[in-house]
Design a protein around this motif. Structure first.
Motif, PDB file in Angstrom:
ATOM      1  N   ASN A 168       0.790  -1.298   0.011  1.00  0.00           N
ATOM      2  CA  ASN A 168      -0.038  -0.192  -0.085  1.00  0.00           C
ATOM      3  C   ASN A 168       0.789   1.239  -0.019  1.00  0.00           C
ATOM      4  OD1 ASN A 168      -3.121   0.816   0.137  1.00  0.00           O
ATOM      5  ND2 ASN A 168      -1.750   2.309   1.577  1.00  0.00           N
ATOM      6  N   ASN A 169       1.282   1.763  -0.962  1.00  0.00           N
ATOM      7  CA  ASN A 169       2.290   2.777  -1.175  1.00  0.00           C
ATOM      8  C   ASN A 169       1.351   4.152  -1.597  1.00  0.00           C
ATOM      9  OD1 ASN A 169       1.754   1.615  -3.590  1.00  0.00           O
ATOM     10  ND2 ASN A 169       3.948   1.265  -4.055  1.00  0.00           N
ATOM     11  N   ASN A 170       0.089   3.987  -1.657  1.00  0.00           N
ATOM     12  CA  ASN A 170      -0.647   5.274  -1.969  1.00  0.00           C
ATOM     13  C   ASN A 170      -1.850   5.498  -0.846  1.00  0.00           C
ATOM     14  OD1 ASN A 170      -2.604   7.233  -2.767  1.00  0.00           O
ATOM     15  ND2 ASN A 170      -3.046   6.130  -4.716  1.00  0.00           N
ATOM     16  N   PRO A 171      -1.224   6.490   0.116  1.00  0.00           N
ATOM     17  CA  PRO A 171      -2.056   6.757   1.308  1.00  0.00           C
ATOM     18  C   PRO A 171      -3.567   6.870   1.066  1.00  0.00           C
ATOM     19  CG  PRO A 171       0.019   7.855   1.347  1.00  0.00           C
ATOM     20  CD  PRO A 171      -0.163   7.448  -0.108  1.00  0.00           C
ATOM     21  N   ASN A 172      -3.846   7.380  -0.027  1.00  0.00           N
ATOM     22  CA  ASN A 172      -5.292   7.677  -0.520  1.00  0.00           C
ATOM     23  C   ASN A 172      -6.145   6.395  -1.087  1.00  0.00           C
ATOM     24  OD1 ASN A 172      -5.215  10.381   0.390  1.00  0.00           O
ATOM     25  ND2 ASN A 172      -4.195  10.816  -1.500  1.00  0.00           N
ATOM     26  N   ASN A 173      -5.358   5.317  -1.065  1.00  0.00           N
ATOM     27  CA  ASN A 173      -6.196   4.073  -1.639  1.00  0.00           C
ATOM     28  C   ASN A 173      -7.450   3.812  -0.669  1.00  0.00           C
ATOM     29  OD1 ASN A 173      -6.654   1.122  -2.276  1.00  0.00           O
ATOM     30  ND2 ASN A 173      -4.597   0.897  -2.737  1.00  0.00           N
ATOM     31  N   PRO A 174      -8.475   3.750  -1.336  1.00  0.00           N
ATOM     32  CA  PRO A 174      -9.863   3.650  -0.917  1.00  0.00           C
ATOM     33  C   PRO A 174     -10.242   2.132  -0.533  1.00  0.00           C
ATOM     34  CG  PRO A 174      -9.997   3.755  -3.139  1.00  0.00           C
ATOM     35  CD  PRO A 174      -8.581   3.944  -3.085  1.00  0.00           C
ATOM     36  N   ASP A 216      -1.226   0.549  -5.068  1.00  0.00           N
ATOM     37  CA  ASP A 216      -1.127   1.975  -5.725  1.00  0.00           C
ATOM     38  C   ASP A 216      -2.191   2.373  -6.627  1.00  0.00           C
ATOM     39  OD1 ASP A 216      -0.110   4.587  -5.927  1.00  0.00           O
ATOM     40  OD2 ASP A 216       2.081   3.831  -6.825  1.00  0.00           O
ATOM     41  N   THR A 217      -3.418   2.248  -6.078  1.00  0.00           N
ATOM     42  CA  THR A 217      -4.429   2.907  -6.810  1.00  0.00           C
ATOM     43  C   THR A 217      -5.320   3.605  -6.000  1.00  0.00           C
ATOM     44  OG1 THR A 217      -5.919   1.089  -6.202  1.00  0.00           O
ATOM     45  CG2 THR A 217      -4.641   0.550  -8.211  1.00  0.00           C
ATOM     46  N   ASP A 218      -6.080   4.509  -6.877  1.00  0.00           N
ATOM     47  CA  ASP A 218      -7.139   5.423  -6.067  1.00  0.00           C
ATOM     48  C   ASP A 218      -8.612   5.369  -6.421  1.00  0.00           C
ATOM     49  OD1 ASP A 218      -6.811   6.621  -8.525  1.00  0.00           O
ATOM     50  OD2 ASP A 218      -6.304   8.361  -8.075  1.00  0.00           O
ATOM     51  N   VAL A 219      -8.648   4.070  -7.254  1.00  0.00           N
ATOM     52  CA  VAL A 219     -10.043   3.872  -7.420  1.00  0.00           C
ATOM     53  C   VAL A 219     -10.407   2.378  -6.991  1.00  0.00           C
ATOM     54  CG1 VAL A 219     -11.220   3.003  -9.551  1.00  0.00           C
ATOM     55  CG2 VAL A 219     -10.074   5.045  -9.661  1.00  0.00           C
ATOM     56  N   ASP A 220     -11.508   2.269  -6.465  1.00  0.00           N
ATOM     57  CA  ASP A 220     -12.010   1.033  -5.665  1.00  0.00           C
ATOM     58  C   ASP A 220     -12.738   0.238  -6.775  1.00  0.00           C
ATOM     59  OD1 ASP A 220     -13.333  -1.105  -4.466  1.00  0.00           O
ATOM     60  OD2 ASP A 220     -14.181   0.200  -2.988  1.00  0.00           O
ATOM     61  N   SER A 221     -12.020  -0.898  -6.979  1.00  0.00           N
ATOM     62  CA  SER A 221     -12.505  -1.765  -8.174  1.00  0.00           C
ATOM     63  C   SER A 221     -13.907  -2.638  -7.821  1.00  0.00           C
ATOM     64  CB  SER A 221     -11.605  -3.045  -8.481  1.00  0.00           C
ATOM     65  OG  SER A 221     -11.003  -3.792  -7.351  1.00  0.00           O
ATOM     66  N   HIS A 222     -14.504  -2.463  -6.730  1.00  0.00           N
ATOM     67  CA  HIS A 222     -15.922  -2.746  -6.438  1.00  0.00           C
ATOM     68  C   HIS A 222     -16.778  -1.788  -7.438  1.00  0.00           C
ATOM     69  CE1 HIS A 222     -14.038  -4.567  -2.865  1.00  0.00           C
ATOM     70  NE2 HIS A 222     -15.189  -5.328  -3.004  1.00  0.00           N
ATOM     71  N   ASN A 509      -6.280   5.133  11.631  1.00  0.00           N
ATOM     72  CA  ASN A 509      -5.052   4.817  10.605  1.00  0.00           C
ATOM     73  C   ASN A 509      -3.951   5.753  10.754  1.00  0.00           C
ATOM     74  OD1 ASN A 509      -3.990   4.805   7.999  1.00  0.00           O
ATOM     75  ND2 ASN A 509      -5.571   4.007   7.104  1.00  0.00           N
ATOM     76  N   PRO A 510      -2.908   5.220  10.809  1.00  0.00           N
ATOM     77  CA  PRO A 510      -1.593   6.119  11.074  1.00  0.00           C
ATOM     78  C   PRO A 510      -1.519   7.202  10.012  1.00  0.00           C
ATOM     79  CG  PRO A 510      -0.981   4.016  10.088  1.00  0.00           C
ATOM     80  CD  PRO A 510      -2.512   3.685  10.522  1.00  0.00           C
ATOM     81  N   TYR A 511      -2.041   7.046   8.737  1.00  0.00           N
ATOM     82  CA  TYR A 511      -1.950   8.053   7.831  1.00  0.00           C
ATOM     83  C   TYR A 511      -2.505   9.221   8.353  1.00  0.00           C
ATOM     84  CZ  TYR A 511      -0.571   4.804   4.128  1.00  0.00           C
ATOM     85  OH  TYR A 511       0.277   3.881   3.227  1.00  0.00           O
ATOM     86  N   THR A 512      -3.523   9.060   9.219  1.00  0.00           N
ATOM     87  CA  THR A 512      -4.314  10.199   9.835  1.00  0.00           C
ATOM     88  C   THR A 512      -3.378  11.247  10.319  1.00  0.00           C
ATOM     89  OG1 THR A 512      -4.878   9.131  11.710  1.00  0.00           O
ATOM     90  CG2 THR A 512      -6.542   9.012   9.902  1.00  0.00           C
ATOM     91  N   ILE A 513      -2.459  10.712  10.911  1.00  0.00           N
ATOM     92  CA  ILE A 513      -1.382  11.515  11.513  1.00  0.00           C
ATOM     93  C   ILE A 513      -1.018  12.880  10.692  1.00  0.00           C
ATOM     94  CG2 ILE A 513       0.909  11.768  12.666  1.00  0.00           C
ATOM     95  CD1 ILE A 513       0.237   9.021  13.702  1.00  0.00           C
ATOM     96  N   ALA A 514      -0.748  12.431   9.470  1.00  0.00           N
ATOM     97  CA  ALA A 514      -0.327  13.391   8.579  1.00  0.00           C
ATOM     98  C   ALA A 514      -1.408  14.686   8.281  1.00  0.00           C
ATOM     99  CB  ALA A 514      -0.134  12.927   7.015  1.00  0.00           C
ATOM    100  N   GLY A 515      -2.597  14.409   8.596  1.00  0.00           N
ATOM    101  CA  GLY A 515      -3.447  15.460   8.576  1.00  0.00           C
ATOM    102  C   GLY A 515      -3.910  16.230   9.697  1.00  0.00           C
ATOM    103  N   LEU A 516      -3.042  16.053  10.743  1.00  0.00           N
ATOM    104  CA  LEU A 516      -3.023  16.657  11.904  1.00  0.00           C
ATOM    105  C   LEU A 516      -1.555  17.425  12.224  1.00  0.00           C
ATOM    106  CD1 LEU A 516      -4.452  13.750  14.041  1.00  0.00           C
ATOM    107  CD2 LEU A 516      -5.936  15.863  13.313  1.00  0.00           C
TER     108      LEU A 516
END
Length: 573
Positions: A168-174, A216-222, A509-516
């Motif tokens: 998971n090298n895309n933090p915005n992967n949905p 490394d995607t930003d689209v949900d294949s569902h 999620n640890p990525y949330t720390i970047a938004g604080l």
């Protein structure tokens, strides 16, 4: 019988079961097998195709839905069932009912990335894979795999559609995100293999997903078809790396993602699940994978958007999938595949090889001697004390101290302490556990959309305390990479971080720390990955000095906190 004895007995049973598996599944596929041959030789072409199809099932949608699935299973004699949401006893009863409807026992499977709790109520959820990625002892991941295997077998299931081995090298992967072991390909491979080996040695089939890499995607294949635009060098060295290593380690199954990958197949809008160059050319021929190849769900928009009305099913079969999971219409799929074989679009020898592979898998998991699920004491068995202890141990080893070991060492239980939960409106486990040690304390609550006057009042009040211990709680069902807190609440977190002797634990999620922004100024900061009670208890145990922090960050959050950050035993990496 005491807990220690129960735990010892459990491991004796696991050891016995593992030794009973004389060979791994992959090595049995091409061996002569009387049961496989006797079953196969009785199958018509139609019956062979039916073995490839796995149908969806639930136990939370009512009797009418259960009956409709039963009719499909009985009429079409399908190869397997994929269970989704429900309850353990209901599922076990329904499994017994469904297995009575077929002449060849079905493979029963489920997405159990963090155990049965991913789908079933009243069962244990182990930490998400992003939290597991922080654990430094892979033996614990192996042990978890053994426990998950026990639970699956106790439920009458033979295959786990796990682990997720996407980087998971895309933090915005949905869609992947917290389901991945992280953004380091080596750590993803090592953790994934440990989990796989624990499960397979426990006697169940496993499935690494989502090949060749959905991280490394930003689209949900569902909901749509993601596109992976990287060149073959990048795909080979990064996305495919964990799968290559898992194949070397003997993984029994691989699930293919619905993604368009021009570098591997230039066909416009073609999902990888339907690509023969990707499945047969790369996965089978280049990587040498001989195990079960499972399609991602065949009803997802990522595959049916451009290939509707059964086209996806027949193209997935031609591409090289062994198992077509959750076709929109299995009867239609069977007819179209049969027609494709008759027209010579694919050699019938390929069908025969895939059917034998599935039958060999059924033999390996013991379905040649099928026994119905015993539902007596089922819930108690699935919630046994040693499993709950492992759940807590995994949390203890995952929580990551990003900064502030000296601040924690200086915390004084006797001093006036404010215990604050942000994102909560009632006492949290974190607060309740902390209050047992910090007896001269008061609890405060800040909702995720708190109003400015209320927050200002609390900020003023907190200035009167010697030490402030804060928990940030994302109480959504799944830990997204951005908090849904108001901007004012985020600003309040920055203000609190600047207070002296402030300790902050982020149950998100640890990525949330970047938004604080500003949170890095706190006296001490712990990444706790998710909201569940074991993580809250683990953080408290570190803060109260009962245990030492042991986790290292499984993803790169920002320049302050890169992958691998974490104070372990008081020493920076």
């Amino acid at each position: 019988m005491n807990k220690l004895l129960l735990g010892c007995l459990f491991f004796i049973l696991i050891a016995f079961d593992a030794s009973a598996q004389r060979q791994d599944y992959i090595s049995t596929i091409d061996q002569q097998n009387h049961w496989v041959d006797s079953v196969f030789n009785k199958l018509s072409r139609r019956r062979k195709i039916q073995q490839l199809l796995f149908v969806r099932a639930h136990t939370n949608l009512g009797l009418k839905y259960e009956d409709s699935v039963a009719k499909v299973i009985k009429k079409e004699q399908l190869g397997g069932v994929v269970f989704f949401q429900g309850g353990p006893v209901r599922q076990a009863d329904l499994t017994n009912r469904y297995q009575k409807l077929v002449k060849i026992p079905m493979i029963i499977t489920m997405d159990g990335e963090w155990g049965l709790g991913m789908r079933l109520d009243s069962t244990i959820s182990y930490p998400y894979q992003m939290a597991l990625g922080a654990i430094q002892d892979n033996n614990l991941i192996y042990k978890m795999g053994q426990y998950v295997a026990y639970d699956f077998k106790r439920m009458g299931m033979q295959m786990n559609l796990a682990p997720d081995m996407d980087v998971n090298n895309n933090p915005n992967n949905p869609v992947i995100n917290y389901r991945s072991f992280g953004d380091n390909k080596y750590n993803v491979a090592q953790k994934g293999i440990a989990y796989v080996q624990g499960m397979q040695n426990g006697g169940i089939l496993t499935t690494a997903k989502h090949f060749p890499g959905h991280g490394d995607t930003d689209v949900d294949s569902h909901f749509d078809l993601p596109q992976l635009t990287f060149n073959t060098t990048r795909l080979d060295s990064l996305e495919e790396y964990p799968f290559r290593e898992a194949i070397k380690a003997g993984i029994s199954g691989v699930m293919v993602a619905h993604m368009n990958i021009p570098a591997l197949d230039s066909t416009k809008n073609l999902p990888s699940t339907l690509s023969r160059p990707i499945i047969t050319g790369v996965l089978k021929d280049q990587l040498g994978f001989k195990g079960l190849i499972v399609s991602d769900a065949m009803g997802m928009k990522g595959v049916v958007k451009f290939f509707p009305n059964g086209q996806a099913d027949v193209r997935a079969f031609i591409a090289g999938n062994d198992v077509l999971e959750l076709s929109e219409n299995s009867r239609r799929a069977m007819k179209m595949i049969k027609k494709a074989i008759r027209k010579g679009e694919i050699d019938e020898k390929e069908l025969d090889a895939r059917v034998k592979k599935i039958l060999a898998a059924k033999y390996w998991v013991g379905l040649n001697q099928y026994q119905p699920v015993n539902t007596a004491n089922l819930v108690a068995d699935l919630n046994r004390p040693d499993a709950l202890a492992l759940q807590q141990e995994l949390a203890d080893k995952a929580v990551t101290l990003l900064k502030g070991d000296t601040i924690i060492q200086k915390l004084d239980p006797g001093k006036r302490t404010a215990i604050v939960s942000i994102g909560a409106t009632a006492p949290t486990v974190y607060q309740q556990e902390l209050a047992k040690t910090f007896t001269n304390s008061k609890m405060y609550f800040v909702s995720k959309d708190a109003q400015a006057p209320d927050m200002n009042s609390i900020l003023q009040d907190l200035k009167g305390y010697d030490q402030v211990i804060i928990g940030i709680h994302d109480n959504r069902l799944r830990p997204a990479s951005k908090l849904d807190f108001s901007n004012n609440v985020k600003l309040m977190i920055a203000d609190l971080a600047a207070y002296p002797n402030t300790v902050i634990s982020v149950f998100a999620n640890p990525y949330t720390i970047a938004g604080l922004p500003g949170i890095e100024k706190s006296g001490a900061l712990l990444a706790c990955y998710q909201k569940e009670a074991p993580m809250q208890k683990a953080a408290v145990r570190i803060i109260t000095k009962q245990i030492k922090a042991a986790g290292r960050l499984s993803v790169s959050v920002n320049t302050y906190f890169p992958n691998g950050a974490g104070i372990v035993a008081g020493v920076n990496p």
